[in-house]
Design a protein around this motif. Structure first.
Motif, short mmCIF file in Angstrom:
data_model
loop_
_atom_site.label_atom_id
_atom_site.label_comp_id
_atom_site.label_asym_id
_atom_site.label_seq_id
_atom_site.Cartn_x
_atom_site.Cartn_y
_atom_site.Cartn_z
N THR A 93 -13.02 3.88 3.03
CA THR A 93 -14.03 4.78 3.56
C THR A 93 -15.14 3.96 4.19
O THR A 93 -15.33 2.77 3.87
N GLU A 94 -15.86 4.60 5.11
CA GLU A 94 -16.98 3.96 5.79
C GLU A 94 -17.94 5.07 6.18
O GLU A 94 -17.53 6.00 6.89
N ASN A 95 -19.16 5.01 5.70
CA ASN A 95 -20.10 6.12 5.87
C ASN A 95 -19.40 7.42 5.45
O ASN A 95 -18.94 7.52 4.34
N ASP A 96 -19.31 8.41 6.39
CA ASP A 96 -18.68 9.69 6.00
C ASP A 96 -17.22 9.78 6.40
O ASP A 96 -16.61 10.84 6.32
N ARG A 97 -16.64 8.66 6.83
CA ARG A 97 -15.24 8.67 7.29
C ARG A 97 -14.28 8.12 6.24
O ARG A 97 -14.65 7.30 5.41
N ILE A 98 -13.01 8.58 6.34
CA ILE A 98 -11.94 8.06 5.49
C ILE A 98 -10.79 7.65 6.38
O ILE A 98 -10.54 8.29 7.40
N TYR A 99 -10.13 6.57 6.02
CA TYR A 99 -8.98 6.14 6.81
C TYR A 99 -8.03 5.34 5.92
O TYR A 99 -8.36 4.96 4.80
N HIS A 100 -6.83 5.12 6.45
CA HIS A 100 -5.80 4.41 5.72
C HIS A 100 -5.39 3.18 6.51
O HIS A 100 -5.13 3.27 7.71
N MET A 101 -5.33 2.03 5.86
CA MET A 101 -4.80 0.83 6.50
C MET A 101 -3.33 0.73 6.12
O MET A 101 -3.00 0.64 4.94
N GLY A 102 -2.46 0.76 7.12
CA GLY A 102 -1.01 0.79 6.86
C GLY A 102 -0.44 -0.59 6.58
O GLY A 102 -1.03 -1.62 6.91
N THR B 295 0.84 -1.20 0.00
CA THR B 295 0.00 0.00 0.00
C THR B 295 0.87 1.24 0.00
O THR B 295 2.10 1.16 0.01
N ASN B 296 0.25 2.37 -0.06
CA ASN B 296 0.93 3.66 0.05
C ASN B 296 -0.11 4.68 0.48
O ASN B 296 -1.30 4.35 0.58
N GLU B 297 0.33 5.91 0.71
CA GLU B 297 -0.59 6.90 1.32
C GLU B 297 -1.72 7.32 0.39
O GLU B 297 -2.67 7.97 0.82
N ARG B 298 -1.66 6.91 -0.89
CA ARG B 298 -2.76 7.26 -1.79
C ARG B 298 -3.80 6.14 -1.89
O ARG B 298 -4.59 6.10 -2.85
N CYS B 299 -3.76 5.21 -0.96
CA CYS B 299 -4.76 4.15 -0.89
C CYS B 299 -5.63 4.41 0.32
O CYS B 299 -5.10 4.65 1.41
N MET B 300 -6.91 4.37 0.13
CA MET B 300 -7.82 4.77 1.20
C MET B 300 -9.02 3.85 1.33
O MET B 300 -9.48 3.28 0.35
N VAL C 128 -5.51 11.74 8.84
CA VAL C 128 -6.23 13.01 8.95
C VAL C 128 -7.06 13.17 7.69
O VAL C 128 -6.62 12.84 6.60
N ASP C 129 -8.26 13.65 7.87
CA ASP C 129 -9.16 13.79 6.73
C ASP C 129 -8.79 15.05 5.94
O ASP C 129 -9.17 16.16 6.30
N ALA C 130 -8.03 14.87 4.86
CA ALA C 130 -7.53 16.00 4.06
C ALA C 130 -8.44 16.30 2.87
O ALA C 130 -8.07 17.04 1.97
#
Ligand code: YCP
Ligand code: CO
Length: 280
Positions: free
Chosen positions: A132-141, A125-130, A194-196
């Motif tokens: 989402t769940e409902n209105d949230r976004i997160y990254h699995m490292g 993975t890398n930081e451009r992989c995301m 962080v939600d950017a």
């Protein structure tokens, strides 16, 4: 149950590389391609029968058996044996998302008799992989093991040149996520991204709804793809795309497109028959 990180795995980098190279040559399945927006693919490492062509899931209650592909990936196989309860395991798959692709916002298990406990192990993975769940976004490292509550609307996308590769493992639904994982390290604090994303505005919405001037059966699927990816870049719920689609079909005034959209929303978010496939 809530989506959360369960642990961290330290990879043998050399062996990881070997299996990722084998995987790059492997034949992926076309199962669930109706969920893909761009190049989203899966292949099966363990299932009920141990045969490669059994590539869609049903609820069943026996330990998953390795397929020929699963057997050929010795390191992934070892990761499965070391870090998970193989007795409670029902399926193991690789999910690969390539450049600028995502899975359409959806809910899982709608077509099944029971839910699984669904766990991801991040292999590339890398930081451009995301996610989402409902209105949230997160990254699995990288190396992280996550429990994913796939019963709520969610999506995942890759916006880098290199693909995102996850090992996705389904367990008997009666187990606690924490109970199917073993021999992991404590994850680092605050992995949540962080939600950017940009603010969702009235202007952006009107721009999207402006597609009502051109939407047609010929470009419908492409427009669905455009809408499906927007929530990765704007602070908005992943299921909002179905409302936009309804509104732009209404503005267009085409009953065929309105009906198509009702079908889509029903299939991805509300209800699916066993074995049902969506074509649109
Ligand atoms: C499943 N649902 O529940 C699939 C995975 C997306 C659709 C891919 O197995
Ligand atoms: Co899902």
């Amino acid at each position: 149950m809530t989506t959360r990180i369960l642990g961290l795995v330290e990879f043998d980098q050399k062996r990881l590389k070997v299996d990722l190279a084998t995987l790059a040559q492997a034949k992926f399945s076309t199962a669930y391609s109706d969920f893909a927006c761009g190049k989203w693919e899966a292949c099966i490492l363990r299932n009920r029968s141990g045969t490669q062509d059994e590539d869609t899931v049903v609820s069943h209650h026996v330990p998953a058996i390795a397929t020929p592909l699963g057997q050929s990936l010795s390191y992934f196989n070892e990761l499965l044996e070391t870090h998970f309860d193989t007795n409670a395991m029902r399926y193991a798959r690789i999910i690969r998302i390539s450049e600028n692709a995502c899975i359409i916002p959806h809910r899982d298990y709608l077509e099944l008799d029971a839910e699984f406990v669904r766990v991801h192990l991040v292999l590339a993975t890398n930081e451009r992989c995301m996610n989402t769940e409902n209105d949230r976004i997160y990254h699995m490292g990288l190396g992280e093991i996550w429990f994913l509550d796939a019963s709520v609307p969610h999506s995942a996308g890759c916006f880098s040149l290199t693909p995102r590769i996850h090992l996705m493992v389904d367990f008997e639904g009666t187990h606690l996520p924490e109970a199917v994982v073993r021999q992991t390290k404590q994850p680092l604090e605050s992995n949540a991204m962080v939600d950017a994303r940009e603010k969702w505005s009235k202007e952006t919405l009107e721009c999207v709804l402006g597609l009502s001037e051109i939407i047609s059966e010929a470009n419908y699927r492409e427009i669905v793809s455009i809408l499906a990816k927007l929530h990765f870049f704007y602070k908005i719920d992943c299921q909002a795309m179905y409302g936009w689609l309804q509104e732009l079909c209404r503005r267009r005034g085409d009953p065929i497109l309105i009906e198509k959209t009702n079908m889509l929303e029903r299939f991805y978010l509300i209800d699916r028959a066993a074995g049902e496939v969506m074509s649109y």
